[in-house]
Design a protein around this motif. Structure first.
Motif, PDB file in Angstrom:
ATOM      1  N   LEU A   1      16.744   4.395  -3.032  1.00 31.74           N
ATOM      2  CA  LEU A   1      16.113   5.661  -3.422  1.00 31.74           C
ATOM      3  C   LEU A   1      16.562   6.767  -2.482  1.00 31.74           C
ATOM      4  O   LEU A   1      16.675   6.561  -1.271  1.00 31.74           O
ATOM      5  N   GLU A   2      16.799   7.947  -3.048  1.00 29.83           N
ATOM      6  CA  GLU A   2      17.038   9.148  -2.232  1.00 29.83           C
ATOM      7  C   GLU A   2      15.693   9.869  -2.166  1.00 29.83           C
ATOM      8  O   GLU A   2      15.198  10.351  -3.194  1.00 29.83           O
ATOM      9  N   THR A   3      15.083   9.889  -1.002  1.00 32.71           N
ATOM     10  CA  THR A   3      13.764  10.524  -0.892  1.00 32.71           C
ATOM     11  C   THR A   3      13.883  11.792  -0.052  1.00 32.71           C
ATOM     12  O   THR A   3      14.936  12.057   0.546  1.00 32.71           O
ATOM     13  N   ALA A   4      12.795  12.545   0.033  1.00 32.42           N
ATOM     14  CA  ALA A   4      12.800  13.781   0.831  1.00 32.42           C
ATOM     15  C   ALA A   4      13.095  13.478   2.298  1.00 32.42           C
ATOM     16  O   ALA A   4      13.555  14.334   3.045  1.00 32.42           O
ATOM     17  N   ARG A   5      12.835  12.234   2.725  1.00 31.41           N
ATOM     18  CA  ARG A   5      13.085  11.860   4.132  1.00 31.41           C
ATOM     19  C   ARG A   5      14.319  10.985   4.295  1.00 31.41           C
ATOM     20  O   ARG A   5      14.435  10.247   5.269  1.00 31.41           O
ATOM     21  N   GLY A   6      15.196  11.012   3.323  1.00 34.10           N
ATOM     22  CA  GLY A   6      16.428  10.225   3.424  1.00 34.10           C
ATOM     23  C   GLY A   6      16.395   8.992   2.529  1.00 34.10           C
ATOM     24  O   GLY A   6      15.498   8.835   1.710  1.00 34.10           O
ATOM     25  N   ARG A   7      17.372   8.126   2.739  1.00 33.32           N
ATOM     26  CA  ARG A   7      17.501   6.949   1.870  1.00 33.32           C
ATOM     27  C   ARG A   7      16.488   5.872   2.204  1.00 33.32           C
ATOM     28  O   ARG A   7      16.232   5.607   3.375  1.00 33.32           O
ATOM     29  N   ARG A   8      15.945   5.235   1.169  1.00 33.08           N
ATOM     30  CA  ARG A   8      15.074   4.082   1.371  1.00 33.08           C
ATOM     31  C   ARG A   8      15.591   2.939   0.497  1.00 33.08           C
ATOM     32  O   ARG A   8      16.007   3.169  -0.638  1.00 33.08           O
ATOM     33  N   VAL A   9      15.554   1.753   1.035  1.00 34.61           N
ATOM     34  CA  VAL A   9      15.964   0.580   0.270  1.00 34.61           C
ATOM     35  C   VAL A   9      14.710  -0.234  -0.009  1.00 34.61           C
ATOM     36  O   VAL A   9      13.975  -0.587   0.908  1.00 34.61           O
ATOM     37  N   VAL A  10      14.458  -0.510  -1.289  1.00 28.81           N
ATOM     38  CA  VAL A  10      13.213  -1.159  -1.677  1.00 28.81           C
ATOM     39  C   VAL A  10      13.526  -2.534  -2.256  1.00 28.81           C
ATOM     40  O   VAL A  10      14.341  -2.667  -3.177  1.00 28.81           O
ATOM     41  N   ALA A  11      12.877  -3.561  -1.681  1.00 26.69           N
ATOM     42  CA  ALA A  11      13.150  -4.932  -2.132  1.00 26.69           C
ATOM     43  C   ALA A  11      12.230  -5.343  -3.280  1.00 26.69           C
ATOM     44  O   ALA A  11      12.576  -6.195  -4.103  1.00 26.69           O
ATOM     45  N   ALA A  12      11.022  -4.777  -3.325  1.00 27.89           N
ATOM     46  CA  ALA A  12      10.062  -5.173  -4.363  1.00 27.89           C
ATOM     47  C   ALA A  12       9.134  -4.002  -4.605  1.00 27.89           C
ATOM     48  O   ALA A  12       9.029  -3.106  -3.770  1.00 27.89           O
ATOM     49  N   GLY A  13       8.463  -4.008  -5.723  1.00 24.48           N
ATOM     50  CA  GLY A  13       7.499  -2.941  -5.964  1.00 24.48           C
ATOM     51  C   GLY A  13       7.355  -2.640  -7.430  1.00 24.48           C
ATOM     52  O   GLY A  13       8.062  -3.192  -8.277  1.00 24.48           O
TER      53      GLY A  13
ATOM     54  N   GLY B   1       0.812  -1.220   0.000  1.00 19.90           N
ATOM     55  CA  GLY B   1       0.000   0.000   0.000  1.00 19.90           C
ATOM     56  C   GLY B   1       0.840   1.263   0.000  1.00 19.90           C
ATOM     57  O   GLY B   1       0.323   2.363  -0.136  1.00 19.90           O
ATOM     58  N   GLU B   2       2.168   1.123   0.162  1.00 23.24           N
ATOM     59  CA  GLU B   2       3.008   2.301   0.346  1.00 23.24           C
ATOM     60  C   GLU B   2       3.471   2.881  -0.990  1.00 23.24           C
ATOM     61  O   GLU B   2       3.788   2.139  -1.918  1.00 23.24           O
TER      62      GLU B   2
END
Ligand code: BTN
Length: 269
Positions: free
Chosen positions: A248-260, A230-231
């Motif tokens: 990903l470099e997002t407005a709230r810092g780094r995010r690591v995405v495994a699937a999507g 849902g995110e």
């Protein structure tokens, strides 16, 4: 275009892949879904093998979508793999399959084809893309054993005006290279690269696969939106880590995405 009867396409591919681990090939006129068929065989303990069809009546796409393709218009192929890799490297098999799809398109002359993380085979058009092929990888656990069924649907020669409901803007290899390629040639190119990629993952680990993904990826350096469950995560795709996750470099810092599901920011394709 149906080049020749399914048995003849199967014979041709089997002959050319005689010495490959993926030389066990069956090509049928029609089935529901090649992924569903091979998952059932995997649960019965079947060895590595390939199933191709001219037409699916219930083709499955990612995120519970359908994969639609008129008879003979696509290469619809599933591969039952039993890769000798650690469980945390299984997602890299999906990446390997996407890269094999990109490489096979290049082999047939579509040099502009690239990878949208994790496994869409696409052509970039400005900040958007058109989809040439998609990969659906499904893990099958049975007893102590583990298999992966990797399905690929590649648009080879879609009829003019063909549209995918809720999907990406499709493009055929025929449009990219000027005439419809022979699907048996495309299959042999794909399986050759897939077998090589899986063998490399088994013997060398993730380094070579991740390096190739970094070189071939449309996604890197772009503003994208990843929908994961849902995110919804928006940011600039900056890298792929050593198990194939997107950083990903997002407005709230780094995010690591495994699937999507990855889309260009603001785009529909
Ligand atoms: C996607 O949604 O991008 C993945 C599409 C995968 C479609 C292929 S066609 C052959 C195999 N059999 C299926 O039912 N699905 C995959």
């Amino acid at each position: 275009m149906i080049e020749r009867p399914p048995e003849a396409n199967g014979d041709l591919a089997r002959n050319r892949l005689r010495d490959s681990r993926l030389g066990r090939i069956e090509w049928v006129a029609e089935t529901g879904s090649t992924n569903v068929d091979l998952a059932a065989r995997a649960r019965d303990g079947a060895p590595e093998q390939v199933l191709v069809t001219d037409h699916q009546t219930a083709g499955r796409g990612r995120l519970d979508r359908r994969w639609e393709s008129p008879p003979g218009a696509g290469l619809l192929v599933s591969v039952l793999l039993r890769p000798a890799v650690a469980a945390d490297h299984l997602p890299l098999v999906t990446l390997v399959a996407g890269l094999a799809g990109v490489g096979a398109a290049h082999d047939l002359g579509a040099h502009e084809v690239t990878l949208s993380w994790p496994n869409d085979v696409v052509v970039g058009v400005d900040d958007r893309y058109r989809k040439v092929a998609g990969v659906l990888a499904e893990a099958v656990l049975h007893g102590e054993e583990r298999a992966v069924v990797v399905g690929m649907g590649c648009n080879v020669d879609l009829p003019p005006g063909f549209a995918v409901p809720r999907g990406n803007d499709p493009v055929s290899l025929a449009e990219l290279v000027g005439s419809p390629p022979d699907r048996a040639d495309l299959l042999v190119a794909y399986l050759t690269r897939l077998a090589d990629g899986v063998a490399r993952l088994e013997t060398e680990g993730s380094v070579a696969v991740v390096a190739e993904a970094r070189r071939s990826m449309w996604t890197l350096g772009r503003e994208v939106v990843v929908t994961d469950g849902g995110e919804r995560i928006a940011g600039r795709a900056i890298d792929v880590d050593d198990v194939g996750r997107l950083i990903l470099e997002t407005a709230r810092g780094r995010r690591v995405v495994a699937a999507g599901d990855v889309r260009p920011e603001g785009g529909t394709s």
